[in-house]
Design a protein around this motif. Structure first.
Motif, PDB file in Angstrom:
ATOM      1  N   TRP A  53       0.512  -1.259   0.014  1.00 37.05           N
ATOM      2  CA  TRP A  53       0.097  -0.128  -0.052  1.00 37.05           C
ATOM      3  C   TRP A  53       0.930   1.318  -0.031  1.00 37.05           C
ATOM      4  O   TRP A  53       0.793   2.324  -0.445  1.00 37.05           O
ATOM      5  N   GLU A  54       1.988   1.071   0.791  1.00 34.79           N
ATOM      6  CA  GLU A  54       3.084   2.422   0.736  1.00 34.79           C
ATOM      7  C   GLU A  54       3.458   2.588  -0.730  1.00 34.79           C
ATOM      8  O   GLU A  54       3.215   3.928  -1.223  1.00 34.79           O
ATOM      9  N   PHE A  55       3.916   1.593  -1.394  1.00 37.95           N
ATOM     10  CA  PHE A  55       4.317   1.648  -2.820  1.00 37.95           C
ATOM     11  C   PHE A  55       3.206   2.208  -3.741  1.00 37.95           C
ATOM     12  O   PHE A  55       3.621   2.827  -4.452  1.00 37.95           O
ATOM     13  N   ASP A  56       2.200   1.917  -3.526  1.00 36.71           N
ATOM     14  CA  ASP A  56       1.047   2.231  -4.398  1.00 36.71           C
ATOM     15  C   ASP A  56       0.796   3.838  -4.350  1.00 36.71           C
ATOM     16  O   ASP A  56       0.722   4.570  -5.317  1.00 36.71           O
ATOM     17  N   VAL A  57       0.913   4.397  -3.107  1.00 37.93           N
ATOM     18  CA  VAL A  57       0.889   5.693  -2.797  1.00 37.93           C
ATOM     19  C   VAL A  57       1.948   6.535  -3.314  1.00 37.93           C
ATOM     20  O   VAL A  57       1.848   7.344  -3.999  1.00 37.93           O
ATOM     21  N   LEU A  58       3.239   6.083  -3.163  1.00 41.29           N
ATOM     22  CA  LEU A  58       4.303   6.715  -3.446  1.00 41.29           C
ATOM     23  C   LEU A  58       4.567   6.733  -4.932  1.00 41.29           C
ATOM     24  O   LEU A  58       5.111   7.848  -5.186  1.00 41.29           O
ATOM     25  N   THR A  59       4.183   5.678  -5.364  1.00 41.54           N
ATOM     26  CA  THR A  59       4.503   5.822  -6.956  1.00 41.54           C
ATOM     27  C   THR A  59       3.315   6.623  -7.726  1.00 41.54           C
ATOM     28  O   THR A  59       3.859   7.442  -8.653  1.00 41.54           O
ATOM     29  N   ALA A  60       2.385   6.526  -7.111  1.00 45.35           N
ATOM     30  CA  ALA A  60       1.313   7.754  -7.741  1.00 45.35           C
ATOM     31  C   ALA A  60       1.938   9.257  -7.494  1.00 45.35           C
ATOM     32  O   ALA A  60       1.822   9.883  -8.579  1.00 45.35           O
ATOM     33  N   LEU A  61       2.432   9.618  -6.407  1.00 43.28           N
ATOM     34  CA  LEU A  61       3.041  10.748  -6.410  1.00 43.28           C
ATOM     35  C   LEU A  61       4.315  10.916  -7.388  1.00 43.28           C
ATOM     36  O   LEU A  61       4.375  11.834  -7.774  1.00 43.28           O
ATOM     37  N   ARG A  62       5.103   9.747  -7.258  1.00 42.49           N
ATOM     38  CA  ARG A  62       6.439   9.765  -8.007  1.00 42.49           C
ATOM     39  C   ARG A  62       5.863  10.027  -9.747  1.00 42.49           C
ATOM     40  O   ARG A  62       6.785  10.881 -10.269  1.00 42.49           O
ATOM     41  N   ARG A  63       4.963   9.358  -9.973  1.00 40.26           N
ATOM     42  CA  ARG A  63       4.748   9.660 -11.646  1.00 40.26           C
ATOM     43  C   ARG A  63       3.988  10.813 -11.851  1.00 40.26           C
ATOM     44  O   ARG A  63       4.136  11.228 -13.059  1.00 40.26           O
ATOM     45  N   ALA A  64       3.508  11.486 -10.895  1.00 36.86           N
ATOM     46  CA  ALA A  64       3.226  12.904 -11.011  1.00 36.86           C
ATOM     47  C   ALA A  64       4.255  13.856 -11.513  1.00 36.86           C
ATOM     48  O   ALA A  64       3.951  14.986 -12.126  1.00 36.86           O
ATOM     49  N   GLY A  65       5.499  13.520 -11.108  1.00 37.86           N
ATOM     50  CA  GLY A  65       6.550  14.488 -11.446  1.00 37.86           C
ATOM     51  C   GLY A  65       6.440  15.702 -10.511  1.00 37.86           C
ATOM     52  O   GLY A  65       5.801  15.898  -9.701  1.00 37.86           O
ATOM     53  N   PRO A  66       7.624  16.415 -10.729  1.00 35.46           N
ATOM     54  CA  PRO A  66       8.019  17.505  -9.742  1.00 35.46           C
ATOM     55  C   PRO A  66       6.457  18.276  -9.691  1.00 35.46           C
ATOM     56  O   PRO A  66       6.226  18.579 -10.959  1.00 35.46           O
ATOM     57  N   ARG A  74      -7.201  12.988  -5.491  1.00 34.44           N
ATOM     58  CA  ARG A  74      -6.330  12.556  -6.782  1.00 34.44           C
ATOM     59  C   ARG A  74      -5.756  10.984  -6.285  1.00 34.44           C
ATOM     60  O   ARG A  74      -5.657  10.139  -7.105  1.00 34.44           O
ATOM     61  N   LEU A  75      -5.278  10.869  -5.079  1.00 36.02           N
ATOM     62  CA  LEU A  75      -4.510   9.799  -4.807  1.00 36.02           C
ATOM     63  C   LEU A  75      -5.520   8.731  -4.671  1.00 36.02           C
ATOM     64  O   LEU A  75      -5.206   7.464  -5.021  1.00 36.02           O
ATOM     65  N   LEU A  76      -6.760   8.699  -4.169  1.00 40.27           N
ATOM     66  CA  LEU A  76      -7.421   7.722  -3.884  1.00 40.27           C
ATOM     67  C   LEU A  76      -8.572   7.177  -5.286  1.00 40.27           C
ATOM     68  O   LEU A  76      -8.314   6.037  -5.346  1.00 40.27           O
ATOM     69  N   ARG A  77      -8.227   8.130  -6.141  1.00 41.05           N
ATOM     70  CA  ARG A  77      -8.901   7.809  -7.579  1.00 41.05           C
ATOM     71  C   ARG A  77      -7.828   7.088  -8.211  1.00 41.05           C
ATOM     72  O   ARG A  77      -8.008   6.260  -8.813  1.00 41.05           O
ATOM     73  N   ALA A  78      -6.566   7.246  -8.007  1.00 47.74           N
ATOM     74  CA  ALA A  78      -5.308   6.673  -8.787  1.00 47.74           C
ATOM     75  C   ALA A  78      -5.307   5.258  -8.056  1.00 47.74           C
ATOM     76  O   ALA A  78      -4.905   4.272  -8.533  1.00 47.74           O
ATOM     77  N   THR A  79      -5.404   5.005  -6.878  1.00 49.18           N
ATOM     78  CA  THR A  79      -5.126   3.712  -6.073  1.00 49.18           C
ATOM     79  C   THR A  79      -6.522   2.869  -6.020  1.00 49.18           C
ATOM     80  O   THR A  79      -6.301   1.835  -5.339  1.00 49.18           O
ATOM     81  N   LEU A  80      -7.718   3.416  -6.109  1.00 42.33           N
ATOM     82  CA  LEU A  80      -8.724   3.052  -6.147  1.00 42.33           C
ATOM     83  C   LEU A  80      -9.124   2.243  -4.641  1.00 42.33           C
ATOM     84  O   LEU A  80      -9.671   1.208  -4.473  1.00 42.33           O
ATOM     85  N   THR A  87      -7.005   8.734   3.992  1.00 39.17           N
ATOM     86  CA  THR A  87      -6.535   9.309   5.208  1.00 39.17           C
ATOM     87  C   THR A  87      -5.638   8.541   6.045  1.00 39.17           C
ATOM     88  O   THR A  87      -4.682   9.072   6.660  1.00 39.17           O
ATOM     89  N   ASN A  88      -6.110   7.320   6.410  1.00 42.15           N
ATOM     90  CA  ASN A  88      -5.260   6.337   7.118  1.00 42.15           C
ATOM     91  C   ASN A  88      -3.675   6.117   6.610  1.00 42.15           C
ATOM     92  O   ASN A  88      -3.015   6.437   7.173  1.00 42.15           O
ATOM     93  N   ARG A  89      -3.528   5.944   5.262  1.00 44.65           N
ATOM     94  CA  ARG A  89      -2.352   5.571   4.618  1.00 44.65           C
ATOM     95  C   ARG A  89      -1.521   6.909   4.670  1.00 44.65           C
ATOM     96  O   ARG A  89      -0.475   6.969   4.875  1.00 44.65           O
ATOM     97  N   ILE A  90      -2.157   8.176   4.376  1.00 44.01           N
ATOM     98  CA  ILE A  90      -1.399   9.350   4.342  1.00 44.01           C
ATOM     99  C   ILE A  90      -0.728   9.578   5.639  1.00 44.01           C
ATOM    100  O   ILE A  90       0.283   9.977   6.055  1.00 44.01           O
ATOM    101  N   ASP A  91      -1.726   9.286   6.836  1.00 48.37           N
ATOM    102  CA  ASP A  91      -1.155   9.582   8.231  1.00 48.37           C
ATOM    103  C   ASP A  91       0.246   8.764   8.489  1.00 48.37           C
ATOM    104  O   ASP A  91       0.945   9.102   8.944  1.00 48.37           O
TER     105      ASP A  91
END
Lengths: 166, 166
Positions: A53-66, A74-80, A87-91
């Motif tokens: 789950w960490e990888f899923d969130v971090l890659t979504a951010l990484r792919r977004a570019g600087p 947007r994160l929850l839509r990207a990771t379904l 909220t829990n994951r970001i915490d």
DNA sequence: CGTGGATATCTCGATGTCAAGACAGGTAAG
DNA sequence: CTTACCTGTCTTGACATCGAGATATCCACG
């Protein structure tokens, strides 16, 4: 060479000869392969002290570019996943210092989640290893086979990715 | 025609031009398709007042053939869940009258789980609908394409199904 | 026989996820 | 303006799953 799905289809054919269970040959394999793939990925992530789950969130951010920054929405839509889950994951990612939350200056309801340098380093290393591992898993297929497979899978996927009825 | 994975690969290529992300074309599609497939199946099951986990257990019993009876151990290996999960599932299926537990006469440690008539009726109806729905999902592929796809997926699956390292 | 390890099932506590709803802020029509 | 609805995020309670461990039984070997 036989796999578990061949045995499964055979068993169904014996029990339900009235049904044409041919679709299972494709779709049960998709499900089972995805399951095995999950395990294989998990094994790569543990080497980086990370969970799926960490990888899923971090890659979504990484792919977004600087600047590697997205809203929770947007994160929850990207990771379904649902909003509560996100909220829990970001915490938790914030508590381990891999992301940072800041208020959205454009929208006072909103929040922006940004990858920290530590987070970017971690996700880049994990992603490189993941791609290597996945390449190994595809070892039995020729480059042409891989293209064929990708193309056939795409045509199954397109209806889901276009229709909002997913 | 493009799908989400094309966009995903493109994003990675822009961010990590140093990596060859070609494996994602196949394996990300497998994962995403499995996810969509799960949802589609769930939709079929609700029409039968059933959840996915119930279907998994009931079909394992149904496939075993008369007398539709397996041990919890065999069930958990067939469905890839842990023993605690299987105990819980059998408890609930028993409380709704779809299966029945009885002591194994051959092994006093053991238990046998048997499909009731009600359970068999339910799972047969749900399975027939599921196969129909899956056939629809494969509608965009010719019979030859389906065979090709099944065969390519099988070669990816065989290593997992033979090696105990899964 | 009897002993040690393997096997079968169940119990228990922790946890990640979901669904529904709360709440604050945005947005458009009158 | 202001009212009514929409959107974005977070909170809460319920629940299925997991992992570790408990218990009982089986079995192979000495």
């Amino acid at each position: 060479m036989e796999d578990e799905v061949d045995r499964l289809v055979e068993a169904w054919h014996a029990e339900r000869p009235d049904l044409d269970v041919e679709p299972l040959h494709v779709l049960s394999r998709v499900s089972r392969l995805a399951r095995h793939l999950d395990r294989a990925r998990r094994a790569v992530f543990v080497a980086h002290g990370m969970e799926s789950w960490e990888f899923d969130v971090l890659t979504a951010l990484r792919r977004a570019g600087p600047p590697y920054e997205l809203s929770p929405g947007r994160l929850l839509r990207a990771t379904l996943v649902t909003s509560g889950t996100m909220t829990n994951r970001i915490d938790r990612l914030e508590s381990t210092g891999l992301v940072r939350r800041s208020p959205d200056p454009q929208d006072k309801r909103g929040v922006l989640v940004r990858l920290t340098d530590a987070g970017r380093t971690r996700v880049d290393a994990a992603f490189a290893d993941l791609v290597d591992r996945e390449r190994e898993l595809l070892g039995s297929l020729s480059p042409g086979d891989r293209r064929t497979l990708a193309s056939l899978l795409r045509s199954l996927l397109v209806p889901f990715d276009t229709d909002p009825a997913a």
